[in-house]
Design a protein around this motif. Structure first.
Motif, PDB file in Angstrom:
ATOM      1  N   GLN A  28       0.829  -1.221   0.000  1.00  0.00           N
ATOM      2  CA  GLN A  28       0.000   0.000   0.000  1.00  0.00           C
ATOM      3  C   GLN A  28       0.855   1.260   0.000  1.00  0.00           C
ATOM      4  O   GLN A  28       0.413   2.315  -0.462  1.00  0.00           O
ATOM      5  N   LEU A  33       0.468   5.409  -5.815  1.00  0.00           N
ATOM      6  CA  LEU A  33       0.128   6.742  -5.279  1.00  0.00           C
ATOM      7  C   LEU A  33       0.925   7.845  -5.989  1.00  0.00           C
ATOM      8  O   LEU A  33       2.154   7.791  -6.026  1.00  0.00           O
ATOM      9  N   PRO A  62      -0.569   6.164   2.538  1.00  0.00           N
ATOM     10  CA  PRO A  62      -1.842   5.432   2.384  1.00  0.00           C
ATOM     11  C   PRO A  62      -2.775   5.546   3.589  1.00  0.00           C
ATOM     12  O   PRO A  62      -3.984   5.410   3.443  1.00  0.00           O
ATOM     13  N   VAL A  66      -5.770   6.852   1.698  1.00  0.00           N
ATOM     14  CA  VAL A  66      -6.672   5.742   1.371  1.00  0.00           C
ATOM     15  C   VAL A  66      -7.486   5.300   2.594  1.00  0.00           C
ATOM     16  O   VAL A  66      -8.526   4.683   2.469  1.00  0.00           O
ATOM     17  N   VAL A 328      -6.243   5.342  -7.527  1.00  0.00           N
ATOM     18  CA  VAL A 328      -6.336   5.560  -6.076  1.00  0.00           C
ATOM     19  C   VAL A 328      -7.793   5.445  -5.593  1.00  0.00           C
ATOM     20  O   VAL A 328      -8.056   4.875  -4.536  1.00  0.00           O
ATOM     21  N   LYS A 332      -9.355   3.122  -2.634  1.00  0.00           N
ATOM     22  CA  LYS A 332     -10.209   3.727  -1.596  1.00  0.00           C
ATOM     23  C   LYS A 332     -11.543   3.000  -1.498  1.00  0.00           C
ATOM     24  O   LYS A 332     -12.059   2.777  -0.401  1.00  0.00           O
TER      25      LYS A 332
END
Length: 343
Positions: A28, A33, A62, A66, A328, A332
């Motif tokens: 992650q 990202l 993250p 996220v 992304v 999410k």
């Protein structure tokens, strides 16, 4: 000592009742990202690993962007062979390259069981800084590669789908192979204990290539060494084993005393639970490629995954690392679907 405000992961690994499953994603911290890609343009891979401020920033991205329930320290499994005295290069677009691989017994002389504080202190510094920066928001996961997986790279010298040279080395020079596996094991135990001292709440052992071995060879070349590591750390820290593709040995992995077992998407939740038993947390097992699909489908399938694991301790995760091209908002959606789920 800062109190953890979100201890879902820890409670799940201890087998306690929780209101929903915790969620995080392997890999992650990194490549999908946009903010990570900016840092990647400025610094080499090992600069990012070896600079505690950068590793901390990447680890926390993250959590903030996220919304995962745990942070995993930004590092690499190959820092261990590096600390043992091998040269490791990260070749852009190709992956790891070890220019001087182990081929025979005499090659072991160039390896050491390092002083981890001296050689890997930068990882501990990154853990301490991350812990401080997180300030109790979520738990922090540390990790190491399994001895078998590290041997694969140290002998093959690069990534491979089959690691046939590494396997041939083990089958033709078993004594040397076991000496190497023990050296890696001793280093890994010291390394993980250092991570615990630096603040890791959980450690995960990544056996990325465990699935290349049949059940008997998995025991001989991989699990007996993982067992040593788990025995050395399990009373100090919550421990997860992730041996990708080695699901036929889930019962033996559960018997190590580890608190959690990661599984990939090639096994049904019910089969994994039957093999692992009712008490251990199972982690997984969404196919990372499915995060490329439409968001409504992701949400539906994540719910189905959670339903399949329901009733026993479960950590929502992918069955392997997140892919670099996952949007992304899809990552999410995965996380948010888990967070909306209630037992």
């Amino acid at each position: 000592m800062t109190t953890l405000r979100n201890d879902l992961l820890l409670r799940t690994l201890r087998g306690e009742k929780t209101e929903r499953p915790p969620v995080w994603m392997m890999r992650q911290a990194g490549r999908y990202l946009p903010d990570y890609m900016k840092l990647k343009e400025k610094y080499t891979f090992f600069e990012r690993c070896q600079t505690p401020e950068l590793a901390t920033e990447i680890t926390i991205q993250p959590v903030e962007q996220v919304g995962v329930d745990a942070a995993i320290i930004f590092s690499d499994i190959l820092v261990v062979p590096q600390a043992m005295g091998m040269e490791v290069q990260m070749v852009e677009g190709k992956g790891p390259f070890l220019p001087d691989p182990i081929k025979k017994a005499g090659d072991l002389n160039k390896l050491v069981v390092p002083d981890v504080e001296e050689r890997l202190g930068y990882v501990f510094d990154a853990l301490r800084l991350t812990k401080k920066t997180l300030d109790g928001r979520v738990p922090l996961i540390g990790f190491a590669g399994s001895p078998w997986t590290l041997l694969c790279y140290m002998v093959q010298g690069k990534g491979s789908k089959t690691f046939d040279e590494a396997k041939a080395f083990c089958y033709t020079q078993p004594e040397t192979a076991h000496r190497l596996l023990q050296l890696i094991t001793d280093t890994t135990i010291a390394y993980l204990k250092g991570q615990v001292r630096a603040g890791a709440d959980v450690v995960q052992i990544f056996d990325s290539w465990g699935g290349l071995l049949g059940p008997d060879d998995f025991e001989i070349l991989s699990l007996q060494y993982i067992r040593q590591i788990v025995a050395a750390v399990k009373d100090e820290v919550l421990t997860i084993i992730f041996a990708k593709g080695a699901w036929q040995s889930l019962d033996a992995m559960a018997a190590t005393g580890a608190h959690g077992l990661g599984i990939d998407w090639c096994i049904k939740a019910s089969t994994a639970r039957q093999l692992a038993g009712p008490h251990i947390a199972l982690q997984g097992n969404y196919d990372p490629a499915k995060l490329l699909g439409p968001i409504p489908v992701i949400k539906k399938e994540v719910k189905a995954m959670l339903d399949a694991f329901k009733g026993y301790p479960h950590i929502a995760n992918l069955g392997h690392g997140i892919l670099p091209d996952v949007p992304v908002d899809h990552a999410k959606a995965f996380v948010e679907t888990v967070k909306e789920y209630k037992f």
